[in-house]
Design a protein around this motif. Structure first.
Motif, PDB file in Angstrom:
ATOM      1  N   GLN A  13     -19.788  49.266 -36.768  1.00  0.00           N
ATOM      2  CA  GLN A  13     -19.651  47.972 -37.457  1.00  0.00           C
ATOM      3  C   GLN A  13     -18.876  46.981 -36.589  1.00  0.00           C
ATOM      4  OE1 GLN A  13     -17.810  48.251 -41.284  1.00  0.00           O
ATOM      5  NE2 GLN A  13     -17.968  46.079 -41.716  1.00  0.00           N
ATOM      6  N   LEU A  14     -17.792  47.435 -35.967  1.00  0.00           N
ATOM      7  CA  LEU A  14     -17.011  46.548 -35.106  1.00  0.00           C
ATOM      8  C   LEU A  14     -17.822  46.081 -33.903  1.00  0.00           C
ATOM      9  CD1 LEU A  14     -13.558  48.391 -35.114  1.00  0.00           C
ATOM     10  CD2 LEU A  14     -14.101  46.223 -36.215  1.00  0.00           C
ATOM     11  N   THR A  15     -18.600  46.995 -33.318  1.00  0.00           N
ATOM     12  CA  THR A  15     -19.416  46.613 -32.163  1.00  0.00           C
ATOM     13  C   THR A  15     -20.482  45.601 -32.554  1.00  0.00           C
ATOM     14  OG1 THR A  15     -19.037  48.781 -31.125  1.00  0.00           O
ATOM     15  CG2 THR A  15     -20.925  47.497 -30.352  1.00  0.00           C
ATOM     16  N   ALA A  16     -21.113  45.820 -33.695  1.00  0.00           N
ATOM     17  CA  ALA A  16     -22.125  44.858 -34.161  1.00  0.00           C
ATOM     18  C   ALA A  16     -21.508  43.493 -34.406  1.00  0.00           C
ATOM     19  CB  ALA A  16     -22.796  45.386 -35.427  1.00  0.00           C
ATOM     20  N   GLY A  18     -12.588  43.495 -43.816  1.00  0.00           N
ATOM     21  CA  GLY A  18     -11.611  44.084 -44.712  1.00  0.00           C
ATOM     22  C   GLY A  18     -10.319  43.302 -44.772  1.00  0.00           C
ATOM     23  N   ASP A  19      -9.180  44.013 -44.911  1.00  0.00           N
ATOM     24  CA  ASP A  19      -7.880  43.365 -45.088  1.00  0.00           C
ATOM     25  C   ASP A  19      -7.152  43.130 -43.775  1.00  0.00           C
ATOM     26  OD1 ASP A  19      -8.133  43.270 -47.860  1.00  0.00           O
ATOM     27  OD2 ASP A  19      -7.359  45.309 -48.085  1.00  0.00           O
ATOM     28  N   THR A  20      -7.457  43.894 -42.727  1.00  0.00           N
ATOM     29  CA  THR A  20      -6.706  43.768 -41.470  1.00  0.00           C
ATOM     30  C   THR A  20      -7.595  43.546 -40.265  1.00  0.00           C
ATOM     31  OG1 THR A  20      -6.740  46.174 -41.102  1.00  0.00           O
ATOM     32  CG2 THR A  20      -4.889  45.283 -42.369  1.00  0.00           C
ATOM     33  N   GLY A  21      -8.907  43.571 -40.432  1.00  0.00           N
ATOM     34  CA  GLY A  21      -9.803  43.427 -39.291  1.00  0.00           C
ATOM     35  C   GLY A  21      -9.928  41.980 -38.829  1.00  0.00           C
ATOM     36  N   GLY A  31      -2.540  47.807 -30.887  1.00  0.00           N
ATOM     37  CA  GLY A  31      -2.855  46.393 -30.892  1.00  0.00           C
ATOM     38  C   GLY A  31      -1.657  45.528 -30.550  1.00  0.00           C
ATOM     39  N   TYR A  32      -1.887  44.206 -30.542  1.00  0.00           N
ATOM     40  CA  TYR A  32      -0.821  43.273 -30.170  1.00  0.00           C
ATOM     41  C   TYR A  32       0.316  43.260 -31.194  1.00  0.00           C
ATOM     42  CZ  TYR A  32      -3.133  40.122 -33.510  1.00  0.00           C
ATOM     43  OH  TYR A  32      -3.690  39.573 -34.638  1.00  0.00           O
ATOM     44  N   ARG A  33       0.081  43.784 -32.410  1.00  0.00           N
ATOM     45  CA  ARG A  33       1.138  43.865 -33.414  1.00  0.00           C
ATOM     46  C   ARG A  33       1.908  45.183 -33.320  1.00  0.00           C
ATOM     47  NH1 ARG A  33      -2.299  44.277 -37.615  1.00  0.00           N
ATOM     48  NH2 ARG A  33      -0.585  44.640 -39.059  1.00  0.00           N
ATOM     49  N   GLY A  34       1.541  46.019 -32.342  1.00  0.00           N
ATOM     50  CA  GLY A  34       2.248  47.267 -32.142  1.00  0.00           C
ATOM     51  C   GLY A  34       1.828  48.391 -33.058  1.00  0.00           C
ATOM     52  N   VAL A  35       0.668  48.246 -33.752  1.00  0.00           N
ATOM     53  CA  VAL A  35       0.192  49.294 -34.658  1.00  0.00           C
ATOM     54  C   VAL A  35      -1.139  49.823 -34.135  1.00  0.00           C
ATOM     55  CG1 VAL A  35       1.356  48.270 -36.625  1.00  0.00           C
ATOM     56  CG2 VAL A  35      -1.000  47.631 -36.136  1.00  0.00           C
ATOM     57  N   PRO A  36      -1.464  51.100 -34.437  1.00  0.00           N
ATOM     58  CA  PRO A  36      -2.754  51.647 -33.978  1.00  0.00           C
ATOM     59  C   PRO A  36      -3.926  50.919 -34.633  1.00  0.00           C
ATOM     60  CG  PRO A  36      -1.244  53.396 -34.645  1.00  0.00           C
ATOM     61  CD  PRO A  36      -0.638  52.117 -35.107  1.00  0.00           C
ATOM     62  N   LYS A  87     -11.443  44.342 -34.049  1.00  0.00           N
ATOM     63  CA  LYS A  87     -10.574  45.484 -34.376  1.00  0.00           C
ATOM     64  C   LYS A  87     -10.267  45.516 -35.863  1.00  0.00           C
ATOM     65  CE  LYS A  87      -6.424  43.536 -35.392  1.00  0.00           C
ATOM     66  NZ  LYS A  87      -5.561  43.884 -36.545  1.00  0.00           N
ATOM     67  N   VAL A  88      -9.805  46.682 -36.305  1.00  0.00           N
ATOM     68  CA  VAL A  88      -9.287  46.863 -37.658  1.00  0.00           C
ATOM     69  C   VAL A  88      -8.176  47.901 -37.564  1.00  0.00           C
ATOM     70  CG1 VAL A  88     -10.919  48.699 -38.261  1.00  0.00           C
ATOM     71  CG2 VAL A  88      -9.908  47.308 -40.066  1.00  0.00           C
ATOM     72  N   ASP A  89      -7.132  47.743 -38.368  1.00  0.00           N
ATOM     73  CA  ASP A  89      -6.024  48.703 -38.328  1.00  0.00           C
ATOM     74  C   ASP A  89      -6.522  50.100 -38.680  1.00  0.00           C
ATOM     75  OD1 ASP A  89      -4.464  46.585 -37.722  1.00  0.00           O
ATOM     76  OD2 ASP A  89      -3.200  46.666 -39.520  1.00  0.00           O
ATOM     77  N   SER A  90      -6.034  51.086 -37.935  1.00  0.00           N
ATOM     78  CA  SER A  90      -6.447  52.469 -38.187  1.00  0.00           C
ATOM     79  C   SER A  90      -6.084  52.905 -39.605  1.00  0.00           C
ATOM     80  CB  SER A  90      -5.786  53.398 -37.169  1.00  0.00           C
ATOM     81  OG  SER A  90      -6.193  53.084 -35.851  1.00  0.00           O
ATOM     82  N   ALA A  91      -4.955  52.423 -40.104  1.00  0.00           N
ATOM     83  CA  ALA A  91      -4.541  52.831 -41.446  1.00  0.00           C
ATOM     84  C   ALA A  91      -5.570  52.405 -42.487  1.00  0.00           C
ATOM     85  CB  ALA A  91      -3.178  52.223 -41.772  1.00  0.00           C
ATOM     86  N   GLU A  92      -6.099  51.188 -42.345  1.00  0.00           N
ATOM     87  CA  GLU A  92      -7.112  50.735 -43.294  1.00  0.00           C
ATOM     88  C   GLU A  92      -8.428  51.473 -43.081  1.00  0.00           C
ATOM     89  OE1 GLU A  92      -9.545  46.711 -44.690  1.00  0.00           O
ATOM     90  OE2 GLU A  92      -8.100  46.603 -43.046  1.00  0.00           O
TER      91      GLU A  92
END
Length: 694
Positions: A39-42, A291-294, A368-373, A393-398
């Motif tokens: 999905q991210l690549t598309a 989503g919420d963080t992508g 990422g630039y926010r320091g989270v995976p 990108k999207v946060d790994s947690a989400e």
């Protein structure tokens, strides 16, 4: 034997639960990770194509304008007029007024932007003509700063103003049509910006000696001044540009050539806003499936952002706190706050951006630039003149939130299963001694698929009753399985009649709240003209049969063309092409469907000897699609694209197909359209429309 049976059953149950749970968990995690990366690549590839298309369009428009007679003549005549003003000189009082205006209007803004007060002499123009023209077109301009370009003639009687009154309306219209932030002509000999549309403080200044000699516009003009090639384009990357208040500005230039000689350079000033809107999807990340963080963002070769960060737009307090915790310097944070944008000020140096800037596409989990995976897809952009990377990108947690819930559920279910296994094993170890082998054999045969198996009843005790119950259960399950299989086939067919097959599969898989965003589909609405009057003269049964026959033929045509019918409301028919499975030629398929529908309506009306015409509206663009309802499912669409398609139908002409500009632009080389001009559309104002000829 009882102890061995208990131990064996407990071990087997525990192993089965652990293996099944672990296998299901890891396979689900791998499948989810692959789906997120896909999905991210598309999304990244779609946005990359949009940005690249934007630059190709600007390049083509700039080349065309640079070779036009209007620009060639304006360049030649403005050069002469500016030289005349230079030779005439400028009165000291006029210079003083210009200097006072700079001190009052320019220096305070630069002080806020730079965080320090600059010297006035660093920004004053050089030469007689700049003072004279800036006085009449900037200082004495009766319009506010953002509307200075509306002044056609300063009324000073100069030759320059006479030429300006002729060419400026044409240049202003060209800049507005193409979408340039500003539109300039530079003299390659003196380096002067002898004409600009917006009349910022770089107007008529020298890019060789003036205050902006070290800017990217000076570099673009210098490069194109040396190239007598009509196809040449000189693009300079975004940097902070003082005349525009320190905003990120890029410049694209093309040589103006007459008789094989470069007599000028045509320069387009490009604002970062257009690119930022494309990359951020007009800041509609959730609708784009992030989503919420992508998010998606651009990074230049200096590892500085070329588009805004989602967190900056949605929650600046958390954004700056995250930057601080990730190690961003106080100077970087202060610059973002001072300029009001992270573009050219936020540093994004990650494994993803480094790989993309080196020309490598890829996916993976990075910090990422926010320091989270984060899970990210990255790649370079194919834009001549700049080296940019695009990261989605999207946060790994989400992304892995469903897996975390699955892991928790597996632990709970596994624990309960182990308790059940232990309790059952304890009971069986005490109760099953004699006929257990027969019963076990029967169970094995049943589990292997022999639903007609039975076990002998050798005793009249509880084990015998269990064997009898087992035999009855097998027979009953066999009968019920037959019934269930028949019902499943019926339910499957019914579900496929209500929902598209991919959506039905997701629903059967247990997915709830199905909603997807699609960046580009084509929607059609069709409505029968005169049907209400017709139904008042027909019996209800005949009305239903007539409409059912017509819509059945519509459904067959939709199936042939790979078009998804959404719903019918009364005598209205709604369909879409390009979802849930995207197709490249969705607009062409839908227009062909519309043509078939008109022809089918004509034939159906003739066969039933009634007067009936069809009105069809077609529009292309992004939509949100999903399943609503619990007891009665419906797959429906939402968004401005759907609304405008409906308006195209309601404002259309009977027995015709009316389309919007996006459809027209895609198909104007394949079909013949007649422009209707701008029609009034409820909630939209004036909207251009075309009628398909067939």
């Amino acid at each position: 034997m009882a102890a061995k049976l208990f131990t064996t059953l407990v071990l087997l149950g525990a192993i089965a639960v652990l293996v099944t749970g672990a296998l299901g968990y890891f396979r689900a995690r791998d499948a989810l990770e692959k789906a997120v990366f896909d999905q991210l690549t598309a999304a990244r590839q779609a946005k990359a194509r949009q940005v690249e298309t934007y630059f190709r369009t600007i390049q083509a428009e700039l080349r065309l304008l640079a070779t036009s007679k209007m620009v060639v003549d304006a360049t030649r005549e403005f050069r002469i007029a500016v030289d005349q003003l230079d030779r005439a000189g400028t009165p000291p009082d006029l210079r003083q007024k210009v200097g006072d205006w700079y001190a009052e209007n320019i220096i305070p803004g630069m002080t806020r932007t730079l965080g320090r007060e600059p010297a006035l002499s660093d920004y004053l123009p050089v030469g007689g003509a700049p003072y004279y023209l800036q006085y009449h077109y900037i200082v004495e301009n009766p319009n506010p700063a953002e509307r200075r370009k509306l002044l056609d003639d300063a009324g000073d009687g100069s030759e320059y103003s006479r030429l300006h009154a002729i060419y400026h309306p044409l240049m202003r219209a060209a800049a507005a049509t193409v979408g340039f932030f500003d539109f300039m002509i530079a003299d390659p000999k003196s380096g002067r910006l002898i004409y600009t549309v917006d009349k910022e403080v770089d107007f008529t200044t020298s890019l060789q000696l003036g205050p902006y000699r070290r800017t990217n516009v000076a570099a673009a003009v210098a490069r194109c001044s040396q190239v007598a090639d009509p196809s040449a384009i000189c693009l300079e990357d975004f940097v902070s540009y003082a005349p525009s208040g320190g905003a990120p500005i890029a410049f694209m230039a093309a040589p103006v050539i007459a008789q094989g000689v470069v007599i000028g350079v045509l320069v387009a000033q490009l604002s970062n806003d257009e690119i930022d809107n494309v990359v951020t999807g007009d800041r509609r990340w959730r609708q784009d499936g992030f989503g919420d963080t992508g998010e998606a963002y651009l990074v230049g070769p200096d590892y500085l952002a070329r588009s805004g960060s989602r967190a900056f737009y949605e929650n600046r307090e958390n954004y700056f706190a995250d930057l601080k915790s990730a190690g961003a310097s106080d100077e970087e944070i202060a610059a973002i706050q001072r300029y009001g944008t992270p573009v050219l000020h936020q540093r994004i140096d990650t494994r993803a951006t480094r790989a993309a800037l080196s020309g490598v596409e890829g996916t993976g989990e990075v910090i990422g630039y926010r320091g989270v995976p984060t899970l990210a897809s990255w790649g370079p952009l194919a834009i001549p003149g700049v080296n940019w990377a695009l990261v989605a990108k999207v946060d790994s947690a989400e992304a892995f939130a469903p897996i975390a819930r699955l892991r928790r559920d597996l632990l709970v279910v596994g624990g309960l299963a182990l308790l059940v296994v232990a309790a059952t094993a304890a009971w069986l170890s005490r109760a099953l001694l004699g006929p257990l082998r027969d019963l076990t054999a029967g169970v094995k045969r049943f589990s292997a698929g022999d639903y007609a198996t039975s076990v002998p009843v050798r005793t009249r005790d509880e084990i015998g009753e269990l064997c009898s119950a087992f035999n009855g259960m097998v027979a009953d399950l066999h009968q019920k399985n037959v019934v269930i299989e028949n019902k499943n086939r019926e339910n499957e067919q019914l579900l496929l009649n209500v929902l598209p097959a991919p959506i039905a599969n997701r629903l059967r898989g247990g997915e709830e709240g199905i909603a997807d965003g699609f960046a580009e589909v084509t929607v059609a609405f069709a409505d029968l003209v005169g049907f209400t009057a017709l139904t008042s003269e027909m019996p209800p049964h005949d009305v239903v049969m007539f409409l059912n026959g017509l819509f059945t033929r519509f459904d067959l045509a939709a199936n042939d063309l790979g078009i998804e019918k959404i719903k019918t409301v009364g005598d209205a028919y709604m369909a879409v092409c390009g979802l849930p499975v995207p197709v490249a030629n969705h607009a062409e398929r839908m227009v062909r469907m519309a043509i078939r529908m008109v022809h089918i309506t004509r034939e159906h009306a003739m066969e039933h000897s009634v007067s009936m015409k069809l009105r069809v509206g077609v529009n292309s663009g992004p939509v949100v699609a999903g399943v609503i309802g619990k007891s009665k499912y419906i797959y429906d669409l939402w968004g401005d694209t759907v609304n405008l398609a409906s308006r195209m139908e309601s404002g259309g002409i009977p027995d015709s197909v009316q389309v919007t500009r996006p459809v027209y632009e895609q198909l104007k080389d394949q079909f013949v359209f007649e422009p209707r001009g701008a029609i009034e559309v409820k909630g939209k104002g004036k909207v251009e429309a075309w009628v398909l000829r067939f």
